[in-house]
Design an enzyme around this catalytic site. Structure first.
Site, PDB file in Angstrom:
ATOM      1  CG  ASP A 172      -1.980   1.084   1.188  1.00 49.59           C
ATOM      2  OD1 ASP A 172      -2.499   1.365   0.100  1.00 49.59           O
ATOM      3  OD2 ASP A 172      -2.269   1.664   2.250  1.00 49.59           O
ATOM      4  CB  SER A 209      -6.225   2.783   0.241  1.00 48.64           C
ATOM      5  OG  SER A 209      -4.839   3.020   0.132  1.00 48.64           O
ATOM      6  CD  GLN A 257      -4.329   1.050  -2.890  1.00 50.66           C
ATOM      7  OE1 GLN A 257      -3.842   2.138  -3.151  1.00 50.66           O
ATOM      8  NE2 GLN A 257      -3.940   0.318  -1.847  1.00 50.66           N
TER       9      GLN A 257
END
Length: 299
Positions: free
Chosen positions: A211, A236, A286
């Site tokens: 991430d 995110s 993502q």
């Protein structure tokens, strides 16, 4: 093992407060909320604690629902959805202040032989020839409006040796738009050994790192430097990973990333993680919020 890595491993060592309920703590993040990679990794740790050791995770799918409060503990509740002969499925809800902040579904599989193929590893320089954060950050210090930013970047990534193949995204604020691709090499800043050398922990560490940079390619496409230079606000939204082959998080891994699209205040990032000898270990996708602050032109 470095002190920073030891601290990160302690962060992932959740407290069991009931059979399928765990509690985790946070540490300061680069932004005023809990780092998403931390919540995802902790949730996967919680799920893994309810699964036999011979069944490592092979996939996860997650949604970030609310910003996490770094000053409060996070409670992870595991739902044992299914225990099959080959596959095990778990659902995890992370809760703070009585509200869910994160939701994860993860699947685990007993190893078995099967068909085998993969994409080739893309070209990349030897990670040992690239500057680490301590060598790189001073070069870009003039781009940050806040003199504390380089220190915060360095501290937040002290547990992970992360090396950009090309310029980092915050340099795009000066160099302008470029191809929406980014590559970084990473490994933990220290060796995992003894009781901590477990396949699931290597998977959870890769989840944590995944991430950190995945939306960089979105920024590069538009010549945006991100939160560090204040020209983009981001977070995110969802995160998915597939773990294909065994790997070690304390050995060099190439994170090859690209962005196929950005629209509607959102950007999509796709990543592939390869071992140094060319095995495709992990695939990642993502989507995140990517907004231009009021008063700045969206390019």
């Amino acid at each position: 093992m470095t002190q920073a890595l030891d601290s990160l491993l302690d962060l992932l060592d959740l407290e069991r407060i009931e059979q399928d309920i765990f509690r985790g703590v946070s540490r300061p993040s680069l932004v005023p909320r809990v780092f998403g990679g931390q919540v995802a990794a902790q949730a996967l740790v919680a799920a893994g604690r309810t699964v036999p050791d011979d069944r490592p995770a092979h996939s996860l799918h997650a949604y970030f629902l609310r910003p996490g409060d770094a000053g409060a503990p996070i409670v992870y509740t595991v739902d044992r959805i299914r225990d099959g002969r080959s596959f095990t499925t778990r659902r995890v809800v992370a809760v703070q202040h009585g509200q869910p902040i994160f939701h994860l579904s993860a699947s685990f599989q007993t190893y078995e032989e099967g068909l085998e193929h993969q994409e080739p590893m893309p070209p990349a320089p030897d990670p040992r020839t690239l500057p680490d954060a301590e060598e790189m950050l001073p070069k870009y210090a003039h781009l940050f409006g806040d003199p504390e930013v380089p220190r915060r970047l360095s501290e937040a990534r002290a547990a992970v040796d992360l090396r950009y193949v090309n310029e980092p995204p915050y340099a795009a604020a000066v160099s302008g738009p470029s191809e929406p691709r980014s590559q970084v090499w990473f490994r933990t800043n220290g060796r995992l050994d003894g009781e901590r050398d477990q396949p699931m922990l290597h998977i959870c560490l890769a989840t944590y790192v995944s991430d950190m940079t995945l939306l960089d390619s979105v920024l590069l496409a538009h010549g945006r430097g991100g939160w560090a230079v204040g020209d983009v606000v981001g977070a995110s939204l969802d995160h998915a990973m597939w773990f294909h082959r065994p790997f070690r998080a304390d050995e060099w891994l190439l994170y090859d990333q690209e962005s196929p699209t950005a629209q509607g205040g959102r950007g999509l990032g796709k990543g592939r993680i390869f071992t140094e000898d060319g095995r495709l270990a992990v695939s990642v996708i993502q989507e995140g919020v990517v907004r231009v602050p009021h008063g700045r032109t969206a390019g």
